[in-house]
Scaffold this active site. Structure first.
Site, PDB file in Angstrom:
ATOM      1  N   SER A  14       0.824  -1.213   0.000  1.00 22.51           N
ATOM      2  CA  SER A  14       0.000   0.000   0.000  1.00 22.51           C
ATOM      3  C   SER A  14       0.858   1.263   0.000  1.00 22.51           C
ATOM      4  CB  SER A  14      -0.909   0.005   1.235  1.00 22.51           C
ATOM      5  OG  SER A  14      -1.548   1.251   1.375  1.00 22.51           O
ATOM      6  N   SER A  16      -0.324   4.026   1.210  1.00 21.88           N
ATOM      7  CA  SER A  16      -0.865   4.891   2.268  1.00 21.88           C
ATOM      8  C   SER A  16       0.183   5.382   3.269  1.00 21.88           C
ATOM      9  CB  SER A  16      -2.009   4.178   3.001  1.00 21.88           C
ATOM     10  OG  SER A  16      -3.122   4.046   2.148  1.00 21.88           O
ATOM     11  N   THR A  53      -9.767  -0.534   4.105  1.00 23.77           N
ATOM     12  CA  THR A  53      -9.860  -0.872   2.688  1.00 23.77           C
ATOM     13  C   THR A  53     -10.474  -2.248   2.519  1.00 23.77           C
ATOM     14  OG1 THR A  53      -8.650  -0.846   0.589  1.00 23.77           O
ATOM     15  CG2 THR A  53      -7.524  -1.836   2.475  1.00 23.77           C
ATOM     16  N   LYS A  57     -14.884  -2.372   4.418  1.00 21.07           N
ATOM     17  CA  LYS A  57     -15.534  -1.060   4.483  1.00 21.07           C
ATOM     18  C   LYS A  57     -16.969  -1.137   5.003  1.00 21.07           C
ATOM     19  CE  LYS A  57     -12.653   1.132   0.968  1.00 21.07           C
ATOM     20  NZ  LYS A  57     -12.620   1.932  -0.283  1.00 21.07           N
ATOM     21  N   ASN A  78     -14.482   4.224   5.250  1.00 24.07           N
ATOM     22  CA  ASN A  78     -13.060   3.946   4.996  1.00 24.07           C
ATOM     23  C   ASN A  78     -12.139   4.709   5.939  1.00 24.07           C
ATOM     24  OD1 ASN A  78     -13.225   6.571   3.791  1.00 24.07           O
ATOM     25  ND2 ASN A  78     -11.429   6.060   2.561  1.00 24.07           N
ATOM     26  N   ASP A  93     -13.425   8.399   0.483  1.00 30.20           N
ATOM     27  CA  ASP A  93     -13.367   8.053  -0.943  1.00 30.20           C
ATOM     28  C   ASP A  93     -14.262   8.989  -1.751  1.00 30.20           C
ATOM     29  OD1 ASP A  93     -11.633   5.910  -0.612  1.00 30.20           O
ATOM     30  OD2 ASP A  93     -13.244   4.449  -0.387  1.00 30.20           O
ATOM     31  N   GLY A 119     -19.191  -3.635  -6.610  1.00 29.71           N
ATOM     32  CA  GLY A 119     -18.583  -3.890  -5.305  1.00 29.71           C
ATOM     33  C   GLY A 119     -18.526  -2.654  -4.433  1.00 29.71           C
ATOM     34  N   GLY A 120     -17.893  -2.811  -3.283  1.00 31.33           N
ATOM     35  CA  GLY A 120     -17.839  -1.716  -2.317  1.00 31.33           C
ATOM     36  C   GLY A 120     -17.195  -0.459  -2.845  1.00 31.33           C
TER      37      GLY A 120
END
Length: 404
Positions: A14, A16, A53, A57, A78, A93, A119-120
């Site tokens: 990731s 992040s 993630t 979520k 999220n 998001d 999807g989510g």
């Protein structure tokens, strides 16, 4: 120090931690969890804030004390903030996607949108489009009412957003659909960020349609999360600089040009100076087939070699943050150029014809004729053009200065 981090699955690579480190000086870790471990993690409350993630979520929502109205409306969280022991849930998001729309200059009001995937990841995107006044937001799935077999009924869409993993690394080159028939398209967005530009976005660009990959959404959702974590603002310019920094780190530097123009020599110097991996597709062909390109051409013909070359180009093109040298004729195939542009910036090394070597190359016996046939392909494929200087070191320096 405050403790923040990301929970999810498959998050080992990731971005992040890197992104958040550019916003504030706090600890940010990665927490790979199984679904049965989520409740324990949240109940322990041993964190100041978390990003969430795939696939959690929705999973986290029953364990939160308060959920922001917009996150409740979206049905997905999220970002979690621990405020004196109480857990607050948000969806950032949503804000990241709105920023992406701003970046591509798309006004959703009274326009039809197609969102690929149910999807989510699609939840916040669909909500943002509704809130921005889209006339219709159509969700396309493999087996739903609107699926990939009846897309012609939605050929009047103004924007397509891909939230599926189709075309995501390592499946570079795949596309969830073809854009043929979509005559009103103004923008195409793919929320995946590796490759930087998916095959879907490459196709859209060829049709002069505005595009964006997923990095803008990723960085700006992180910006909003960081603001919720700290209560302090992050300037948009700072987030844009972080996005630009990531793109520069991820992008391959791809050298194209005539045989013997110095692509490999200059490429190796650039790779060494930037501490990057180096790939030479001619050498990759030789390693795979135990014959050099020249030997393959003499023995089996150019067509056989070109197919072998494409196999290696497609492999190299999946790399990120590398330096790649491709054979002089690689750009003759649109498939190769499209693949290289997904993660790369193509640098055309322009060297005087009288300095090119032809003695050991079966296709280079008549260099002026060969150049005449290929020049248009180099010019079309190139993102930048660099004149070869007196030495390879000087040329490498000029390339680096141009790119950075």
């Amino acid at each position: 120090m405050e403790k923040y981090g990301l929970i999810g699955q498959g998050i080992g690579k990731s971005l992040s931690p890197f992104i958040h480190s550019r916003f504030f000086d706090y600890n940010y870790g990665l927490f790979e969890l199984e679904e049965n471990e989520v409740e324990k993690k949240l109940k322990e409350r041993d964190f100041d804030g978390l990003n969430v993630t795939i696939p959690f979520k929705k999973t986290v929502m029953p364990y939160l004390d308060f959920i922001d109205k917009k996150a409740e409306e979206i049905g997905s969280v999220n970002t979690i903030v621990n405020k004196n022991g109480a857990l607050y849930g948000y969806n950032t998001d949503y804000f990241g996607f709105i920023k992406t729309l701003e970046k591509v200059g798309f006004d959703a009001k009274n326009k039809k949108a197609l969102v690929l995937g149910s999807g989510g990841a699609s939840l916040s995107i669909r909500q943002a489009l509704v809130d921005l006044g889209s006339s219709e937001v159509i969700t396309v799935s493999r087996s739903g009412e609107n699926n990939y077999s009846n897309l012609s009924r939605h050929s009047d869409a103004s924007i397509i957003v891909n939230t599926t993993p189709v075309g995501k690394y390592p499946n570079n080159g795949e596309k969830p659909l073809s854009l043929n028939g979509f005559k009103r398209l103004e923008a195409v967005i793919d929320i995946n960020y590796n490759p930087i530009k998916s095959a879907l976005l490459i196709e859209a660009q060829k049709n002069n349609i505005s595009v964006s990959g997923g990095l803008t959404m990723l960085v700006f959702q992180a910006k909003k999360s960081a603001e919720l974590f700290t209560g302090k603002a992050v300037e948009n310019e700072k987030a844009e600089a972080v996005e630009d920094e990531i793109i520069k780190k991820m992008k391959n530097i791809v050298f194209i040009g005539m045989p013997s123009c110095g692509k490999s020599t200059v490429g190796k110097i650039v790779a060494k100076r930037l501490d990057r991996a180096f790939f030479d597709t001619d050498e990759m062909v030789k390693k795979t087939n135990a014959l050099s390109p020249s030997e393959i051409i003499v023995k089996s013909g150019e067509k056989v070699f070109r197919n072998m070359e494409t196999d290696e180009v497609l492999k190299a093109a999946k790399e990120t943050g590398a330096v790649i040298s491709v054979g002089g004729g690689a750009v003759l195939k649109e498939e190769n150029v499209d693949a290289l542009k997904q993660n790369g910036i193509l640098v055309y090394l322009d060297r005087p014809l009288d300095e090119l070597i032809s003695s050991d190359r079966p296709l280079s016996k008549d260099i002026p004729k060969l150049f005449g046939e290929r020049k248009q392909f180099y010019e079309k494929a190139a993102d930048i053009k660099i004149k070869s200087l007196e030495t390879a070191e000087e040329t490498a320096k000029a390339v680096i200065e141009k790119l950075f």
